[in-house]
Scaffold this motif. Structure first.
Motif, PDB file in Angstrom:
ATOM      1  N   MET A 122      33.770 -56.918 -38.454  1.00 44.47           N
ATOM      2  CA  MET A 122      34.778 -57.500 -37.844  1.00 44.47           C
ATOM      3  C   MET A 122      34.455 -58.709 -37.025  1.00 44.47           C
ATOM      4  SD  MET A 122      37.629 -56.132 -38.611  1.00 44.47           S
ATOM      5  CE  MET A 122      38.878 -56.544 -37.434  1.00 44.47           C
ATOM      6  N   GLY A 123      33.442 -58.498 -35.913  1.00 42.95           N
ATOM      7  CA  GLY A 123      32.902 -59.348 -35.221  1.00 42.95           C
ATOM      8  C   GLY A 123      31.579 -59.997 -35.561  1.00 42.95           C
ATOM      9  N   VAL A 124      31.361 -61.232 -35.332  1.00 42.72           N
ATOM     10  CA  VAL A 124      29.897 -61.774 -35.976  1.00 42.72           C
ATOM     11  C   VAL A 124      29.579 -62.963 -34.615  1.00 42.72           C
ATOM     12  CG1 VAL A 124      31.059 -63.429 -37.539  1.00 42.72           C
ATOM     13  CG2 VAL A 124      28.656 -62.871 -37.710  1.00 42.72           C
ATOM     14  N   THR A 135      29.640 -56.564 -35.677  1.00 44.91           N
ATOM     15  CA  THR A 135      30.238 -55.132 -35.322  1.00 44.91           C
ATOM     16  C   THR A 135      30.783 -54.666 -36.627  1.00 44.91           C
ATOM     17  OG1 THR A 135      32.052 -56.496 -34.644  1.00 44.91           O
ATOM     18  CG2 THR A 135      30.319 -55.578 -32.775  1.00 44.91           C
ATOM     19  N   ASP A 136      30.799 -53.423 -37.030  1.00 42.59           N
ATOM     20  CA  ASP A 136      31.319 -52.641 -37.963  1.00 42.59           C
ATOM     21  C   ASP A 136      32.235 -51.678 -37.424  1.00 42.59           C
ATOM     22  OD1 ASP A 136      31.713 -50.873 -40.175  1.00 42.59           O
ATOM     23  OD2 ASP A 136      30.142 -52.262 -41.087  1.00 42.59           O
ATOM     24  N   THR A 137      33.306 -51.730 -37.522  1.00 41.49           N
ATOM     25  CA  THR A 137      34.404 -50.501 -36.987  1.00 41.49           C
ATOM     26  C   THR A 137      34.356 -49.253 -37.837  1.00 41.49           C
ATOM     27  OG1 THR A 137      36.112 -51.530 -38.431  1.00 41.49           O
ATOM     28  CG2 THR A 137      35.834 -52.301 -36.235  1.00 41.49           C
ATOM     29  N   ILE A 138      33.822 -49.360 -39.159  1.00 44.22           N
ATOM     30  CA  ILE A 138      33.728 -48.007 -39.998  1.00 44.22           C
ATOM     31  C   ILE A 138      32.285 -47.230 -39.623  1.00 44.22           C
ATOM     32  CG2 ILE A 138      33.376 -47.023 -42.100  1.00 44.22           C
ATOM     33  CD1 ILE A 138      35.350 -49.295 -43.194  1.00 44.22           C
ATOM     34  N   LEU A 139      31.319 -48.280 -39.485  1.00 43.73           N
ATOM     35  CA  LEU A 139      29.932 -47.633 -39.294  1.00 43.73           C
ATOM     36  C   LEU A 139      29.856 -47.278 -37.724  1.00 43.73           C
ATOM     37  CD1 LEU A 139      27.674 -49.611 -41.349  1.00 43.73           C
ATOM     38  CD2 LEU A 139      28.547 -47.608 -41.855  1.00 43.73           C
ATOM     39  N   ARG A 140      30.827 -47.802 -36.757  1.00 41.95           N
ATOM     40  CA  ARG A 140      30.998 -47.672 -35.354  1.00 41.95           C
ATOM     41  C   ARG A 140      29.392 -48.166 -34.556  1.00 41.95           C
ATOM     42  NH1 ARG A 140      33.181 -41.694 -34.923  1.00 41.95           N
ATOM     43  NH2 ARG A 140      32.497 -41.755 -32.764  1.00 41.95           N
ATOM     44  N   LEU A 158      27.078 -43.340 -32.385  1.00 43.38           N
ATOM     45  CA  LEU A 158      28.581 -42.667 -32.471  1.00 43.38           C
ATOM     46  C   LEU A 158      29.037 -42.107 -31.393  1.00 43.38           C
ATOM     47  CD1 LEU A 158      28.190 -41.187 -36.256  1.00 43.38           C
ATOM     48  CD2 LEU A 158      28.953 -43.484 -35.518  1.00 43.38           C
ATOM     49  N   ASN A 159      28.212 -41.707 -30.547  1.00 47.68           N
ATOM     50  CA  ASN A 159      28.639 -40.906 -29.366  1.00 47.68           C
ATOM     51  C   ASN A 159      29.142 -42.125 -28.074  1.00 47.68           C
ATOM     52  OD1 ASN A 159      27.789 -38.267 -30.222  1.00 47.68           O
ATOM     53  ND2 ASN A 159      25.591 -38.652 -29.457  1.00 47.68           N
ATOM     54  N   ARG A 160      28.833 -43.197 -28.330  1.00 46.04           N
ATOM     55  CA  ARG A 160      29.347 -44.074 -27.453  1.00 46.04           C
ATOM     56  C   ARG A 160      30.377 -45.188 -27.944  1.00 46.04           C
ATOM     57  NH1 ARG A 160      26.643 -45.025 -22.932  1.00 46.04           N
ATOM     58  NH2 ARG A 160      24.634 -44.167 -23.918  1.00 46.04           N
ATOM     59  N   LEU A 161      30.055 -45.763 -28.997  1.00 46.37           N
ATOM     60  CA  LEU A 161      31.144 -46.656 -29.549  1.00 46.37           C
ATOM     61  C   LEU A 161      32.093 -45.995 -30.585  1.00 46.37           C
ATOM     62  CD1 LEU A 161      28.861 -49.621 -30.546  1.00 46.37           C
ATOM     63  CD2 LEU A 161      30.174 -49.351 -28.561  1.00 46.37           C
ATOM     64  N   GLU A 162      33.488 -46.230 -30.599  1.00 46.27           N
ATOM     65  CA  GLU A 162      34.373 -45.932 -31.443  1.00 46.27           C
ATOM     66  C   GLU A 162      34.908 -46.878 -32.350  1.00 46.27           C
ATOM     67  OE1 GLU A 162      37.546 -43.475 -29.696  1.00 46.27           O
ATOM     68  OE2 GLU A 162      36.345 -42.200 -28.338  1.00 46.27           O
ATOM     69  N   ARG A 163      35.492 -47.822 -31.922  1.00 45.58           N
ATOM     70  CA  ARG A 163      35.706 -49.185 -32.546  1.00 45.58           C
ATOM     71  C   ARG A 163      35.213 -50.531 -31.983  1.00 45.58           C
ATOM     72  NH1 ARG A 163      39.210 -49.788 -36.961  1.00 45.58           N
ATOM     73  NH2 ARG A 163      40.367 -51.722 -37.081  1.00 45.58           N
ATOM     74  N   ILE A 178      29.778 -56.011 -26.439  1.00 47.00           N
ATOM     75  CA  ILE A 178      30.566 -55.328 -27.554  1.00 47.00           C
ATOM     76  C   ILE A 178      32.059 -55.083 -26.937  1.00 47.00           C
ATOM     77  CG2 ILE A 178      30.800 -53.698 -29.255  1.00 47.00           C
ATOM     78  CD1 ILE A 178      27.474 -53.935 -29.474  1.00 47.00           C
ATOM     79  N   ALA A 179      32.931 -55.406 -27.508  1.00 49.88           N
ATOM     80  CA  ALA A 179      34.319 -55.182 -27.072  1.00 49.88           C
ATOM     81  C   ALA A 179      34.529 -53.766 -27.763  1.00 49.88           C
ATOM     82  CB  ALA A 179      35.338 -56.255 -27.186  1.00 49.88           C
ATOM     83  N   ASP A 180      35.142 -52.765 -27.196  1.00 50.91           N
ATOM     84  CA  ASP A 180      35.464 -51.401 -28.016  1.00 50.91           C
ATOM     85  C   ASP A 180      36.806 -51.335 -27.815  1.00 50.91           C
ATOM     86  OD1 ASP A 180      36.107 -48.713 -28.821  1.00 50.91           O
ATOM     87  OD2 ASP A 180      33.741 -48.490 -28.768  1.00 50.91           O
ATOM     88  N   THR A 181      37.674 -51.604 -28.737  1.00 53.90           N
ATOM     89  CA  THR A 181      39.135 -51.834 -28.664  1.00 53.90           C
ATOM     90  C   THR A 181      39.813 -50.286 -28.597  1.00 53.90           C
ATOM     91  OG1 THR A 181      41.142 -52.523 -29.602  1.00 53.90           O
ATOM     92  CG2 THR A 181      39.643 -51.597 -31.077  1.00 53.90           C
ATOM     93  N   ARG A 182      39.049 -49.244 -29.166  1.00 50.56           N
ATOM     94  CA  ARG A 182      39.598 -47.800 -28.688  1.00 50.56           C
ATOM     95  C   ARG A 182      39.197 -47.153 -27.417  1.00 50.56           C
ATOM     96  NH1 ARG A 182      39.085 -44.762 -34.012  1.00 50.56           N
ATOM     97  NH2 ARG A 182      40.657 -46.264 -34.673  1.00 50.56           N
ATOM     98  N   LYS A 183      37.960 -47.629 -27.041  1.00 45.53           N
ATOM     99  CA  LYS A 183      37.451 -47.159 -25.859  1.00 45.53           C
ATOM    100  C   LYS A 183      38.138 -47.947 -24.413  1.00 45.53           C
ATOM    101  CE  LYS A 183      34.275 -43.714 -26.269  1.00 45.53           C
ATOM    102  NZ  LYS A 183      32.703 -44.018 -25.956  1.00 45.53           N
TER     103      LYS A 183
END
Length: 346
Positions: A122-124, A135-140, A158-163, A178-183
């Motif tokens: 998503m982001g580069v 940033t990869d929203t599937i691999l988190r 995976l314990n820190r980043l969600e999306r 890194i912006a985590d839209t779900r967190k």
């Protein structure tokens, strides 16, 4: 057949051997005359054919049997342009980073296979050393590659980043944001991948976020974040809230779905609005100066735009998602504070 080949060779001599060009039929500038122009549409890129240089044999084959069209953009979201003429595009349709090298006339992909294979980019962004952060929203997580596209490491777990969506770097401090839209938070790491700190939480108060998506770090280290509180918030490098501007609405300086954000060499702040299908330009104090773009698929028009990047020549690159292309504009003059927008941004 001999006559056909002679005609084809004559065509090639007239057109050259480089990649295709897409100069618009007429100058597209903002604001419209008689106002002084500030933004000009340059071109768009939608496939590898737009940058790749072909040899005589390839061009003869294309002229005789048709052009294959190359690798076409599917759904570009993130974009990052570098001083050496490379345009990196995070395409969620390809699930890869597409690299358009405009100076060398080459096309390549990053994240194709192996341990650095991407699933949902998503982001580069790119640091001054040429390292590419995705940033990869599937691999988190955020994957890091060298300038040649070789996988180096991953940032986050995976314990820190969600999306994770937006990504930006501070080269001076060697930090990755890194912006985590779900967190509803911004996570900060060093260039070695070590977690440093986080800031923000869900809410509408100063320093809080509601699904933050895109962010940018300027030359002074200030961090700009867009979210669904319909505003831009500005922080220092340590995550301390500094200021904000914008609110929801269809009037001048308001937002409906703010996405990409960036700052040019003059300190003007550019904000993409996906629902308005335009880009609004603000002063450092958050005063609206100008906007450009509108809904459509012709030159200079946008359809659900997302990411934005501004290079060292003040060229503006916009990921035009539903038109499957990158639109390129040029800042050509200072936007004065006393200039008034001439039409609604909606």
């Amino acid at each position: 057949m001999k006559r056909v080949l002679l005609v084809v060779l004559a065509m090639l001599i007239l057109t050259g051997c480089g990649g295709k060009t897409k100069a618009p039929d007429r100058d597209l500038i903002w604001p419209a005359p008689p106002e002084t122009p500030r933004i000009k549409f340059l071109t768009s890129i939608d496939s590898s054919e737009d940058v790749e240089k072909k040899g005589w044999g390839e061009r003869i084959k294309a002229a005789l049997f048709g052009d294959s069209g190359g690798a076409k953009l599917v759904k570009p979201y993130g974009v990052s342009a570098t001083p050496d003429g490379r345009i990196y595009v995070a395409d969620s349709g390809w699930r890869k980073i597409l690299v358009f090298d405009t100076l060398q006339g080459r096309f390549s992909m990053i994240g194709v296979d192996g341990p650095g294979a991407l699933a949902g980019p998503m982001g580069v962004t790119v640091d001054k050393g040429g390292r590419v952060y995705v940033t990869d929203t599937i691999l988190r997580k955020c994957l890091v590659y060298d300038q040649e596209g070789r996988f180096l490491m991953s940032i986050g777990d995976l314990n820190r980043l969600e999306r994770p969506v937006g990504v930006a770097v501070n080269d001076d401090l060697k930090q990755v944001y890194i912006a985590d839209t779900r967190k509803h938070q911004i996570f900060v790491y060093d260039f070695e991948g070590n977690f440093l700190f986080e800031f923000g939480k869900r809410g509408a108060e100063d320093g809080e976020f509601n699904f933050p998506a895109n962010l940018f770090v300027d030359a002074a280290g200030k961090v700009y974040v867009t979210d669904l509180n319909f505003r831009v918030q500005i922080f220092d490098a340590a995550g301390k809230f500094l200021s904000k501007f914008g609110n929801v609405g269809t009037g001048f300086g308001q937002f409906s779905l703010p996405k990409g954000v960036g700052v040019d060499s003059q300190g003007h702040i550019y904000v993409v609005d996906s629902r308005f299908n335009n880009v609004q330009i603000f002063s450092p104090e958050g005063q609206l100066l100008l906007f450009f773009g509108e809904f459509g698929s012709r030159d200079g028009q946008l359809w659900l735009p997302a990411g934005l990047s501004i290079d060292d020549q003040d060229r503006i690159y916009i990921a035009d998602q539903y038109n499957h292309r990158i639109n390129i504009f040029q800042y050509i003059g200072p936007a004065e504070k006393n200039e008034k927008p001439e039409e609604s941004p909606s």
